[in-house]
Scaffold this motif. Structure first.
Motif, PDB file in Angstrom:
ATOM      1  N   LEU A 172       0.889  -1.261  -0.245  1.00 21.64           N
ATOM      2  CA  LEU A 172      -0.433   0.448  -0.189  1.00 21.64           C
ATOM      3  C   LEU A 172       0.724   0.906  -0.180  1.00 21.64           C
ATOM      4  N   SER A 173       0.845   2.458   0.883  1.00 20.75           N
ATOM      5  CA  SER A 173       1.768   2.960   0.879  1.00 20.75           C
ATOM      6  C   SER A 173       3.093   3.051   2.160  1.00 20.75           C
ATOM      7  N   VAL A 174       2.812   1.487   2.475  1.00 16.46           N
ATOM      8  CA  VAL A 174       4.486   1.483   3.944  1.00 16.46           C
ATOM      9  C   VAL A 174       5.131   0.995   2.786  1.00 16.46           C
ATOM     10  N   LEU A 175       5.917   1.870   2.952  1.00 19.55           N
ATOM     11  CA  LEU A 175       7.762   0.810   2.695  1.00 19.55           C
ATOM     12  C   LEU A 175       8.052   0.163   3.652  1.00 19.55           C
ATOM     13  N   ILE A 176       8.730  -1.174   2.794  1.00 20.13           N
ATOM     14  CA  ILE A 176       8.497  -2.174   4.044  1.00 20.13           C
ATOM     15  C   ILE A 176      10.353  -2.719   3.676  1.00 20.13           C
ATOM     16  N   LEU A 177      10.989  -2.501   4.649  1.00 21.32           N
ATOM     17  CA  LEU A 177      12.376  -2.840   4.661  1.00 21.32           C
ATOM     18  C   LEU A 177      12.592  -4.706   5.374  1.00 21.32           C
ATOM     19  N   SER A 178      13.097  -5.744   4.442  1.00 25.19           N
ATOM     20  CA  SER A 178      13.648  -7.151   5.105  1.00 25.19           C
ATOM     21  C   SER A 178      14.548  -7.079   5.099  1.00 25.19           C
ATOM     22  N   ARG A 179      15.108  -8.437   5.137  1.00 28.02           N
ATOM     23  CA  ARG A 179      16.104  -9.765   4.852  1.00 28.02           C
ATOM     24  C   ARG A 179      15.970 -10.952   4.155  1.00 28.02           C
ATOM     25  N   ALA A 180      14.552 -10.765   3.908  1.00 30.46           N
ATOM     26  CA  ALA A 180      13.747 -11.754   2.784  1.00 30.46           C
ATOM     27  C   ALA A 180      14.474 -11.760   1.438  1.00 30.46           C
ATOM     28  N   ARG A 181      14.607 -13.468   1.569  1.00 33.26           N
ATOM     29  CA  ARG A 181      15.176 -13.040  -0.136  1.00 33.26           C
ATOM     30  C   ARG A 181      14.443 -12.346  -1.116  1.00 33.26           C
ATOM     31  N   ARG A 182      13.029 -12.942  -1.302  1.00 31.27           N
ATOM     32  CA  ARG A 182      11.734 -12.890  -2.213  1.00 31.27           C
ATOM     33  C   ARG A 182      11.339 -11.708  -1.803  1.00 31.27           C
ATOM     34  N   HIS A 183      10.235 -11.340  -2.154  1.00 32.62           N
ATOM     35  CA  HIS A 183       9.299 -10.527  -2.071  1.00 32.62           C
ATOM     36  C   HIS A 183       8.275 -10.348  -1.095  1.00 32.62           C
ATOM     37  N   ILE A 184       8.149 -11.935  -1.099  1.00 34.76           N
ATOM     38  CA  ILE A 184       6.320 -11.546  -0.050  1.00 34.76           C
ATOM     39  C   ILE A 184       7.208 -11.968   1.009  1.00 34.76           C
ATOM     40  N   ILE A 185       6.315 -11.045   1.841  1.00 35.84           N
ATOM     41  CA  ILE A 185       6.422 -11.646   3.096  1.00 35.84           C
ATOM     42  C   ILE A 185       5.215 -11.565   3.813  1.00 35.84           C
ATOM     43  N   ASN A 186       5.085 -12.300   5.660  1.00 34.51           N
ATOM     44  CA  ASN A 186       4.310 -12.335   6.133  1.00 34.51           C
ATOM     45  C   ASN A 186       3.927 -11.495   7.574  1.00 34.51           C
ATOM     46  N   ASP A 187       3.640 -11.431   8.392  1.00 37.95           N
ATOM     47  CA  ASP A 187       3.898 -10.544   9.430  1.00 37.95           C
ATOM     48  C   ASP A 187       4.433 -11.316  10.573  1.00 37.95           C
ATOM     49  N   ASN A 188       5.019 -12.663  10.048  1.00 40.48           N
ATOM     50  CA  ASN A 188       6.035 -12.946  10.917  1.00 40.48           C
ATOM     51  C   ASN A 188       7.115 -13.242  10.614  1.00 40.48           C
ATOM     52  N   THR A 189       8.037 -12.036   9.145  1.00 35.29           N
ATOM     53  CA  THR A 189       8.777 -12.343   9.025  1.00 35.29           C
ATOM     54  C   THR A 189       9.342 -10.381   9.257  1.00 35.29           C
ATOM     55  N   PRO A 190      10.855 -10.669   9.975  1.00 37.16           N
ATOM     56  CA  PRO A 190      11.455  -9.457  10.696  1.00 37.16           C
ATOM     57  C   PRO A 190      11.227  -8.626   9.663  1.00 37.16           C
ATOM     58  N   HIS A 191      10.435  -7.357  10.330  1.00 38.76           N
ATOM     59  CA  HIS A 191      10.773  -5.863   8.660  1.00 38.76           C
ATOM     60  C   HIS A 191      10.692  -5.031   9.171  1.00 38.76           C
ATOM     61  N   ILE A 192      10.826  -4.037   8.301  1.00 38.40           N
ATOM     62  CA  ILE A 192      10.531  -2.301   9.572  1.00 38.40           C
ATOM     63  C   ILE A 192       9.533  -1.600   7.952  1.00 38.40           C
ATOM     64  N   GLY A 193       8.473  -0.888   8.888  1.00 36.04           N
ATOM     65  CA  GLY A 193       7.374  -0.801   8.092  1.00 36.04           C
ATOM     66  C   GLY A 193       7.955   1.463   8.173  1.00 36.04           C
ATOM     67  N   ILE A 194       8.166   1.783   6.997  1.00 40.07           N
ATOM     68  CA  ILE A 194       7.957   3.475   7.106  1.00 40.07           C
ATOM     69  C   ILE A 194       7.026   4.268   6.677  1.00 40.07           C
ATOM     70  N   VAL A 195       6.004   5.115   6.952  1.00 36.68           N
ATOM     71  CA  VAL A 195       4.664   5.369   6.762  1.00 36.68           C
ATOM     72  C   VAL A 195       5.257   6.897   6.670  1.00 36.68           C
ATOM     73  N   PHE A 196       5.530   7.835   5.511  1.00 34.66           N
ATOM     74  CA  PHE A 196       5.463   9.030   5.287  1.00 34.66           C
ATOM     75  C   PHE A 196       4.401  10.284   5.494  1.00 34.66           C
ATOM     76  N   LEU A 197       4.473  10.858   6.450  1.00 33.79           N
ATOM     77  CA  LEU A 197       3.206  11.640   7.281  1.00 33.79           C
ATOM     78  C   LEU A 197       3.599  13.006   6.680  1.00 33.79           C
ATOM     79  N   GLY A 198       4.144  13.314   5.785  1.00 31.90           N
ATOM     80  CA  GLY A 198       4.073  15.016   4.795  1.00 31.90           C
ATOM     81  C   GLY A 198       5.079  15.635   6.615  1.00 31.90           C
ATOM     82  N   ASN A 199       5.448  16.370   6.305  1.00 27.55           N
ATOM     83  CA  ASN A 199       5.931  18.190   7.473  1.00 27.55           C
ATOM     84  C   ASN A 199       7.137  17.382   7.620  1.00 27.55           C
TER      85      ASN A 199
END
Length: 238
Positions: A172-199
């Motif tokens: 969606l609009s969330v930037l996802i960072l992970s160490r996943a080999r492939r682009h399919i990740i789920n909630d159990n995959t260690p990851h960082i999500g970044i939402v940009f709020l403006g300003n």
């Protein structure tokens, strides 16, 4: 489509006995999203997937290395395609050698990384290329502060070579960072999500060490983001 695939598989096998030596020579169904039938010709870490005629279109041959697409060809020349499959799947020819012998092959940057034995690094960099390109396109169509902040942070992280160590993507609009080999990740995959709020503000989510955390802060790498990225870099690539 099943009948067309069965016919194509039969004709290929009749034309080239060598294809019968391939470990996996079968008609299969893609498990994710499309459920589309294809012929899978796979031997160890090399494979070719053949997608069928569709409304009179030419069959598509997708050549993979370790399940990652390296190049693809659309063709009705069964003899030529059989030669390419044998050289790629069975003989394990390098991408540059394939290009020399079969001029119709078009290689991207990812092929060079695989040839150097740096396939994972190449896949990660490719994910950053795609994400940055997408953000730039969105910004050019409808400029806004959130996308501008995202582009700036992506460039900042790429400048310190994080694109060689992490996969990046967008959900969606969330930037996802992970160490996943492939682009399919789920909630159990260690990851960082970044939402940009403006300003010049962003909200960071993470689920590292089975602990969910979130924090709103200034859009910059230094500080909280740098700290949790150091933590995620300790995760194994899988």
């Amino acid at each position: 489509m099943r009948k067309e695939l069965e016919f194509l598989q039969s004709e290929l096998n009749k034309s080239y006995d060598e294809l019968l030596k391939i470990e996996s020579n079968k008609i299969t169904i893609e498990p994710l999203f499309t459920f589309e039938s294809n012929i899978e010709l796979k031997h160890k870490n090399r494979s070719c997937k053949i997608y069928p005629f569709d409304s009179g279109q030419i069959p598509k041959y997708v050549f993979e290395w370790d399940d990652c697409p390296i190049f693809e060809i659309s063709s009705t020349n069964l003899k030529r395609q059989g030669e390419i499959i044998i050289n790629w799947v069975l003989k394990k020819s390098m991408p540059s050698v394939m290009k020399t012998h079969f001029s119709e092959i078009e290689l991207g940057e990812l092929a060079k990384y695989y040839e150097k034995g740096e396939g994972i690094k190449g896949e990660f960099i490719e994910s950053w290329n795609l994400t940055e390109e997408t953000r730039n396109k969105l910004f050019s169509i409808e400029p806004n502060q959130a996308d501008k902040d995202a582009i700036r942070l992506i460039k900042e992280m790429r400048n310190i070579k994080l694109d060689e160590l992490l996969r990046i993507g967008t959900r969606l609009s969330v930037l996802i960072l992970s160490r996943a080999r492939r682009h399919i990740i789920n909630d159990n995959t260690p990851h960082i999500g970044i939402v940009f709020l403006g300003n010049n503000r962003m909200k960071i989510y993470s689920n590292l060490n089975d602990k969910k955390k979130s924090l709103e802060c200034e859009v910059k790498y230094e500080g909280y983001l740098e700290g949790i990225i150091k933590k995620i870099l300790k995760e194994k690539i899988k």
